[in-house]
Write a protein that holds these residues in place. Structure first.
Motif, PDB file in Angstrom:
ATOM      1  N   ASN A  52      36.934  17.928 -35.323  1.00 26.45           N
ATOM      2  CA  ASN A  52      36.076  18.879 -36.036  1.00 26.45           C
ATOM      3  C   ASN A  52      35.607  18.390 -37.399  1.00 26.45           C
ATOM      4  N   GLY A  53      35.961  17.158 -37.733  1.00 28.75           N
ATOM      5  CA  GLY A  53      35.561  16.620 -39.026  1.00 28.75           C
ATOM      6  C   GLY A  53      34.054  16.633 -39.216  1.00 28.75           C
ATOM      7  N   VAL A  54      33.320  16.255 -38.173  1.00 32.50           N
ATOM      8  CA  VAL A  54      31.858  16.206 -38.268  1.00 32.50           C
ATOM      9  C   VAL A  54      31.298  17.623 -38.398  1.00 32.50           C
ATOM     10  N   ASN A  55      31.832  18.544 -37.589  1.00 34.84           N
ATOM     11  CA  ASN A  55      31.382  19.943 -37.687  1.00 34.84           C
ATOM     12  C   ASN A  55      31.601  20.477 -39.098  1.00 34.84           C
ATOM     13  N   TYR A  56      32.748  20.118 -39.671  1.00 31.57           N
ATOM     14  CA  TYR A  56      33.059  20.588 -41.014  1.00 31.57           C
ATOM     15  C   TYR A  56      32.005  20.099 -42.005  1.00 31.57           C
TER      16      TYR A  56
ATOM     17  N   ARG B  85      38.810  20.147 -58.781  1.00 34.27           N
ATOM     18  CA  ARG B  85      39.014  21.023 -57.630  1.00 34.27           C
ATOM     19  C   ARG B  85      38.022  20.650 -56.531  1.00 34.27           C
ATOM     20  N   ARG B  86      38.530  20.459 -55.321  1.00 31.08           N
ATOM     21  CA  ARG B  86      37.690  19.958 -54.236  1.00 31.08           C
ATOM     22  C   ARG B  86      37.634  20.862 -53.015  1.00 31.08           C
ATOM     23  N   ILE B  87      38.751  21.532 -52.711  1.00 26.58           N
ATOM     24  CA  ILE B  87      38.794  22.310 -51.467  1.00 26.58           C
ATOM     25  C   ILE B  87      39.429  23.673 -51.719  1.00 26.58           C
ATOM     26  N   ASN B  88      38.820  24.706 -51.133  1.00 26.24           N
ATOM     27  CA  ASN B  88      39.418  26.039 -51.102  1.00 26.24           C
ATOM     28  C   ASN B  88      39.952  26.301 -49.701  1.00 26.24           C
ATOM     29  N   VAL B  89      41.147  26.851 -49.630  1.00 29.46           N
ATOM     30  CA  VAL B  89      41.671  27.353 -48.359  1.00 29.46           C
ATOM     31  C   VAL B  89      41.991  28.827 -48.556  1.00 29.46           C
ATOM     32  N   LEU B  90      41.343  29.672 -47.784  1.00 28.68           N
ATOM     33  CA  LEU B  90      41.598  31.115 -47.862  1.00 28.68           C
ATOM     34  C   LEU B  90      42.212  31.555 -46.546  1.00 28.68           C
TER      35      LEU B  90
ATOM     36  N   ILE C   1      39.024  28.916 -38.985  1.00 28.51           N
ATOM     37  CA  ILE C   1      40.047  28.693 -37.954  1.00 28.51           C
ATOM     38  C   ILE C   1      40.792  30.001 -37.709  1.00 28.51           C
ATOM     39  N   ASP C   2      40.817  30.426 -36.459  1.00 30.95           N
ATOM     40  CA  ASP C   2      41.534  31.655 -36.111  1.00 30.95           C
ATOM     41  C   ASP C   2      42.896  31.335 -35.529  1.00 30.95           C
ATOM     42  N   ASN C   3      43.762  32.334 -35.512  1.00 35.06           N
ATOM     43  CA  ASN C   3      45.105  32.204 -34.928  1.00 35.06           C
ATOM     44  C   ASN C   3      45.876  31.025 -35.510  1.00 35.06           C
TER      45      ASN C   3
ATOM     46  N   ASN D 190      45.072  36.544 -39.814  1.00 27.81           N
ATOM     47  CA  ASN D 190      45.369  35.254 -39.175  1.00 27.81           C
ATOM     48  C   ASN D 190      44.170  34.318 -39.127  1.00 27.81           C
ATOM     49  N   ARG D 191      43.184  34.541 -39.991  1.00 21.70           N
ATOM     50  CA  ARG D 191      42.001  33.676 -40.042  1.00 21.70           C
ATOM     51  C   ARG D 191      42.043  32.854 -41.320  1.00 21.70           C
TER      52      ARG D 191
END
Lengths: 274, 291
Positions: free
Chosen positions: B57-61, B194-199, B72-74, B233-234
């Protein structure tokens, strides 16, 4: 906020278990560090740390309980297991043996979940803040990849020559400032050796010997002259090893007074080796 | 405080045990408990499929519109995710800071939003968190997760922030909103980028009509290109840049007693010797309809 509600809030905060169920207590490693107990001593520990010879350090006994030592030992990777990395090739410039019969694991995904959880704890904000209070070094940054650290153990006959650690993280280019070592050696007899030796900056004489006994922690400042090691071949029985957990903490930049070029591990000549 | 003598549940319903992990494990086996209660035997996140996921999924990202991101779910075991939503601290419990901010043009930027972080403060209070919540954050700061993020985003080497500066736990009450903005891009203590957010969303039973979807806006701030509902869970991962415009702009329509809950983790790299100087602070944007 009304006082009663404030009190209730405080109670909830201090008793997080109030609503928690068993499922929330994920790992026996999560509770190992007694922040309250150590927190009460940070002032005194800091005073000892900054004034200590031959370089800033402190030795803390009973950092964790004997039960906690057992918990970690149960989960400690066996010396002969395949996850161990072994490097006995390190040599001084003069071709002398730098480390021998020492193995370690730094890849947390290969560690038992209990040890892994404990290492995550040692990289938590709360723990870093404790290390900052003890050492006086602020804005510490953890290294989740445990470069050079993780679980260490040395087998009988093994040694680690006196050295100063690499001072720049080779991947992050962060400055290495603090070593945290925790020993897990139950029933460790004086005669087994394996003392952590702290040497003066001219590497003329050992200034301090610290026996690596269970529950004992040594925290010290990592500079280009904080020379340390356990250079005498281990004399423990064949079925024992010298076990420790090593964590290194970094900052982005270091004081000019400590300023030096980036270097890998330094292995100086010992007295008499010329 | 721990290692109490008896096995079983204390009055708080929390497992107390003595004798280390073997004792606990033996006890767990003897009770033949549900899988969630064996969680001490494995990390909270199941990493087994994640490396492959990151590589495929790197390219999709990177190509995602309007800026690099992925949903990303679950992410967690459903039982763990449910439990997380239950034990997420209420806004009146603990040191939440109410965030009310205005944009330069005087418009509401943050309304009824509560943060459990604010830099230094987080480390003072994190031990008061439910262990499940705190352990998830420790997990998201682990090397295994960082390696996953690096493979997915192509950004490396990532540095995590155990202080959770600006991140940690967030929740927004009914009527609250978060204006579209770009984030602060420089860690004020570490001086890293700061480069990436993860929520990660912790909203069990979140209804679509309650709103609160994370809006991703185009680089020219002309239109909202994507809305991600904040369901349980998302996880949303996205590049943090000076043009990654995001927020939730409509007052939340969730019922009183509920809130929009999330865990926010930010990841950094050492400052680049080349490239633009990042903006230091959150930059609130005017929406097209407001201009």
């Amino acid at each position: 906020m009304p006082f009663n509600r404030y009190l209730k809030t405080l109670t909830q905060l201090l008793n997080p278990c109030e609503k928690a169920k068993g499922v929330d207590r994920l790992s026996p490693a999560a509770d190992i560090v007694d922040y309250e107990k150590i927190g009460r001593q940070v002032g005194e520990l800091n005073r000892i740390y900054v004034n200590n010879e031959p370089f800033p350090h402190v030795v803390i006994d009973d950092f964790i309980t004997p039960q906690a030592v057992d918990t970690l030992l149960t989960a400690f990777p066996a010396a002969e297991s395949g996850v161990q990395k072994r490097d006995n090739t390190a040599q001084t410039d003069g071709g002398k043996r730098a480390q021998f019969r020492k193995v370690g694991v730094k890849d947390e995904s290969k560690l038992d979940p209990v040890i892994r959880q404990f290492l995550l704890e040692l990289n938590s904000g709360r723990f870093l803040s404790l290390v900052s209070q003890i050492s006086g070094v602020d804005a510490l940054i953890p290294d989740p990849s445990f470069r050079g650290g993780g679980t260490h153990q040395t087998l009988r006959g093994g040694l680690l020559r006196v050295h100063a650690d690499f001072n720049k993280h080779p991947v992050f280019q962060l400055d290495r400032r603090i070593n945290f070592l925790m020993y897990l050696n139950k029933d460790w007899d004086d005669s087994y050796g394996g003392n952590l030796e702290l040497w003066d900056e001219g590497v003329t004489a050992c200034q301090k010997r610290i026996l690596p006994i269970a529950g004992r922690v040594v925290i010290f400042s990592t500079t280009s002259t904080s020379f340390h090691g356990h250079p005498e071949p281990l004399n423990c029985p064949e079925d024992m090893t010298r076990k420790s957990i090593a964590m290194y903490y970094y900052t982005n930049g270091r004081p000019e007074s400590e300023g030096s070029e980036a270097h890998a591990t330094l292995w100086p000549n010992m007295p008499g080796e010329g | 405080m721990y290692f109490r003598v008896h096995f079983g549940l204390n009055k708080c319903g929390m497992v107390r045990f003595k004798g280390g992990c073997m004792g606990l494990r033996k006890w767990m086996r003897s009770k033949s408990r549900s899988s969630i209660e064996h969680w001490s035997d494995k990390p909270l996140i199941d990493y087994s499929g994640l490396e492959e996921f990151a590589l495929s999924n790197g390219v999709n990202y990177r190509r995602a519109d309007p800026f690099p991101h992925i949903v990303i779910d679950n992410v967690l075991d459903p039982q763990v995710a449910n439990r997380l939503a239950e034990v997420f601290p209420e806004p009146e419990a603990g040191p939440w800071s109410k965030r009310e901010a205005k944009s330069d043009t005087g418009k509401d930027a943050q309304v009824a939003k509560y943060d459990f972080s604010l830099g230094r403060k987080y480390t003072d209070y994190e031990m008061g968190l439910n262990p499940l919540v705190r352990n998830l954050m420790l997990e998201l700061n682990s090397n295994t997760f960082l390696v996953f993020l690096q493979k997915l985003t192509g950004i490396r080497p990532l540095i995590n922030d155990p202080r959770m500066w600006g991140g940690g736990l967030h929740q927004t009450l009914p009527g609250g909103l978060l204006r579209v903005h770009t984030d602060f891009l420089k860690h004020p203590i570490y001086n890293i980028d700061r480069r990436i957010n993860v929520l990660f969303f912790c909203n069990k039973g979140w209804e679509p009509e309650w709103g609160g979807g994370l809006e991703l806006w185009s680089k020219d701030m002309k239109d909202c290109r994507k809305t991600v509902d904040p369901v349980s869970n998302r996880m949303v991962i996205f590049d943090t840049t000076d043009s990654s415009y995001h927020g939730y702009t409509k007052p939340l329509a969730c019922p009183q007693g509920t809130s929009r809950k999330s865990i926010a983790m930010y990841y950094y790299t050492m400052p680049d010797s080349v490239g633009q100087a990042p903006n230091a602070v959150t930059a609130w944007q005017d929406l097209p309809s407001e201009l």
